[in-house]
Design a protein around this motif. Structure first.
Motif, PDB file in Angstrom:
ATOM      1  N   HIS A  82       6.260  20.740  14.365  1.00 46.90           N
ATOM      2  CA  HIS A  82       5.511  19.669  15.049  1.00 46.90           C
ATOM      3  C   HIS A  82       6.185  19.370  16.380  1.00 46.90           C
ATOM      4  CE1 HIS A  82       3.223  15.601  14.763  1.00 46.90           C
ATOM      5  NE2 HIS A  82       3.730  15.695  15.989  1.00 46.90           N
ATOM      6  N   HIS A  84       5.261  18.587  20.815  1.00 50.48           N
ATOM      7  CA  HIS A  84       4.358  18.469  21.966  1.00 50.48           C
ATOM      8  C   HIS A  84       5.073  19.152  23.124  1.00 50.48           C
ATOM      9  CE1 HIS A  84       1.910  15.264  19.876  1.00 50.48           C
ATOM     10  NE2 HIS A  84       3.043  15.163  19.222  1.00 50.48           N
ATOM     11  N   LYS A 151       1.510  21.729  20.513  1.00 49.57           N
ATOM     12  CA  LYS A 151       0.181  21.110  20.613  1.00 49.57           C
ATOM     13  C   LYS A 151      -0.228  20.901  22.064  1.00 49.57           C
ATOM     14  CE  LYS A 151       1.647  18.171  16.789  1.00 49.57           C
ATOM     15  NZ  LYS A 151       1.160  18.934  15.645  1.00 49.57           N
ATOM     16  N   HIS A 251      -1.890  13.850  12.606  1.00 42.68           N
ATOM     17  CA  HIS A 251      -0.968  12.724  12.829  1.00 42.68           C
ATOM     18  C   HIS A 251      -1.460  11.579  11.959  1.00 42.68           C
ATOM     19  CE1 HIS A 251       0.382  14.987  16.286  1.00 42.68           C
ATOM     20  NE2 HIS A 251       1.251  14.056  16.610  1.00 42.68           N
ATOM     21  N   HIS A 274       4.215  12.654  10.154  1.00 49.38           N
ATOM     22  CA  HIS A 274       4.797  11.325  10.401  1.00 49.38           C
ATOM     23  C   HIS A 274       4.952  10.523   9.119  1.00 49.38           C
ATOM     24  CE1 HIS A 274       5.331  11.216  14.694  1.00 49.38           C
ATOM     25  NE2 HIS A 274       4.120  11.673  14.881  1.00 49.38           N
ATOM     26  N   ASP A 325       9.155  16.605  16.427  1.00 54.77           N
ATOM     27  CA  ASP A 325       8.143  15.846  17.182  1.00 54.77           C
ATOM     28  C   ASP A 325       8.485  15.881  18.673  1.00 54.77           C
ATOM     29  OD1 ASP A 325       5.856  14.322  17.637  1.00 54.77           O
ATOM     30  OD2 ASP A 325       6.839  12.407  17.259  1.00 54.77           O
TER      31      ASP A 325
HETATM   32 ZN    ZN Z   1       3.188  14.304  17.381  1.00 49.04          ZN
END
Ligand code: ZN
Ligand code: IZC
Length: 416
Positions: A82, A84, A151, A251, A274, A325
């Protein structure tokens, strides 16, 4: 079968192969194999042999490269499932507000947060995004990470979303870390759509066929959160993506409990991510499903929020993964080892559980468990030699990088 590379004298070889039977007193997250005094044989980027003690002579030929691990720990290449990864800019301008207690969703409401990163990403060129992401991946690789989920979601318009996804594709061709691409067009509502949510949601759905046709993403994700996208809105997008053969992740229950975990299970998502605010009902739903609970404790640490109830989930029988994350707002770190250390100290996860979470379970959350996530004959030779004699040491001694060498497809790609 001859090997071209052999690692021997491995103090603890964490194969992460799952046992079907639980040992007395162990959780379902501790059923991974650890071989004491192990060896690993590799040929053509694949694992061809694994075992305990002396290396059988059948693996050794004249040209085989032999590496003495000197009693160290070897694990599968870590998987960060996970992130970004691809974005322009950074958000240290919000840092003082954040540490003085301005809530994450408050910053977003004022046009900052994700929307600030959207502006920076829209104005960055593809080349700039590639360069920045390559720098990030190099750091991740140094921490032992050989596969990264990445992502989109800092575009929120066709052009920039596609730009981010093209960057994922290029990154796969131009550096060593394997990228799994996720389309997350529904990451926030752009300000110009404030009074027209439906139109924005439709625009996300309308992008799906083009992304599929250009093979730019394997997964689809939504920020299902109070004040972002509701359960109903998320469900609609997820089901549409599923119909178009995207795999799903979500999410879920990050900040406010709105039943995100239950929705992830309902739509058959590979992961619910999460879960800091998950309910007992959500835990029950996950327990009876194949959906992996992907926990991101670096975000709780960075936002100064409650941690996901990992112990409760694991004790109920939920399968857990751990990821960074990595993003410019709620968790600006590449360091998956730090996340593992926080998982030990704050989530009270046990060492074997933590290594399972960043290997085979992370692989399952990406649908890649047949190729990566454990060291077994026939799988990719992605592995890490840690400068430690046991896995406990890696978690206990926090804040430093324990990696000694990293191998991807049998090739040395990082050395301290
Ligand atoms: Zn995220
Ligand atoms: O940029 O704030 N939670 N999305 C959902 C994020 C964190 C990334 C960000």
């Amino acid at each position: 079968m001859n090997a071209d590379l052999i690692i021997y004298n491995i103090g603890q070889l964490v194969t992460a192969k799952e046992f079907s039977n639980l040992k007395e007193g162990e959780s379902s997250m501790e059923n991974i194999e650890i071989i004491q005094n192990g060896y690993l044989a590799v040929s053509d980027g694949e694992i061809v042999g694994i075992g305990q003690g002396d290396v059988p002579s059948k693996f050794i030929k004249f040209t085989t490269k032999l590496i003495d691990a000197e009693g160290r720990v070897v694990t599968p290449g870590l998987i960060d499932s996970h992130t970004h990864l691809v974005h322009g800019g950074s958000r240290e301008n919000e840092f003082l507000d954040k540490i003085q207690g301005v809530p994450y969703l408050e910053i977003l409401k004022k046009g900052g947060g994700i929307l600030s990163s959207v502006k920076s990403t829209q104005s960055a060129t593809e080349k700039e995004l590639i360069l920045k992401a390559k720098g990030t991946l190099k750091i991740m690789l140094g921490f032992g990470v050989t596969t990264v989920e990445s992502k989109s979601g800092y575009g929120l318009d066709r052009e920039t979303e596609l730009k981010q996804l093209y960057v994922n594709k290029k990154l796969n061709q131009e550096q060593e870390v394997e990228i799994i691409s996720t389309f997350m067009g529904a990451h926030a509502l752009p300000e110009e759509f404030k009074d027209n949510r439906e139109r924005f949601i439709n625009s996300v759905i309308e992008l799906l066929p083009e992304i599929k046709e250009k093979n730019l993403a394997e997964f689809f994700d939504v920020f299902c959160e109070e004040g972002v996208f509701s359960i109903e809105e998320s469900r609609r997008m997820l089901l549409e993506a599923k119909k178009q053969k995207f795999k799903l992740r979500l999410h879920a229950d990050e900040i406010v409990n709105i039943g995100g975990a239950e929705l992830a299970v309902e739509v058959g998502a590979y992961s619910a991510d999460h879960l800091m605010a998950i309910s007992d009902n959500g835990i029950q739903a996950l327990k009876n499903s194949k959906t992996i609970a992907n926990l991101l404790p670096g975000t709780s640490f960075s936002l100064n929020k409650d941690y996901a109830p990992a112990r409760k989930m694991i004790d109920a029988g939920v399968q857990v993964a751990l990821s960074t994350d990595y993003n410019p707002g709620s968790c600006p770190t590449e360091n998956l080892q730090l996340i593992m250390q926080i998982a030990a100290l704050k989530l009270k996860m046990r060492p074997k559980e933590i290594f399972k979470a960043v290997t085979i379970n992370a692989a399952k959350s990406l649908g890649k468990e047949r190729k990566i996530g454990s060291l077994e004959v026939g799988k990719k030779a992605d592995f890490v030699i840690f400068d430690a004699k046991n896995i406990e040491y890696i978690l206990y001694h926090f804040g430093v990088n324990h990696t000694k060498k990293v191998f991807k497809n049998g090739c040395l790609v990082f050395k301290k």
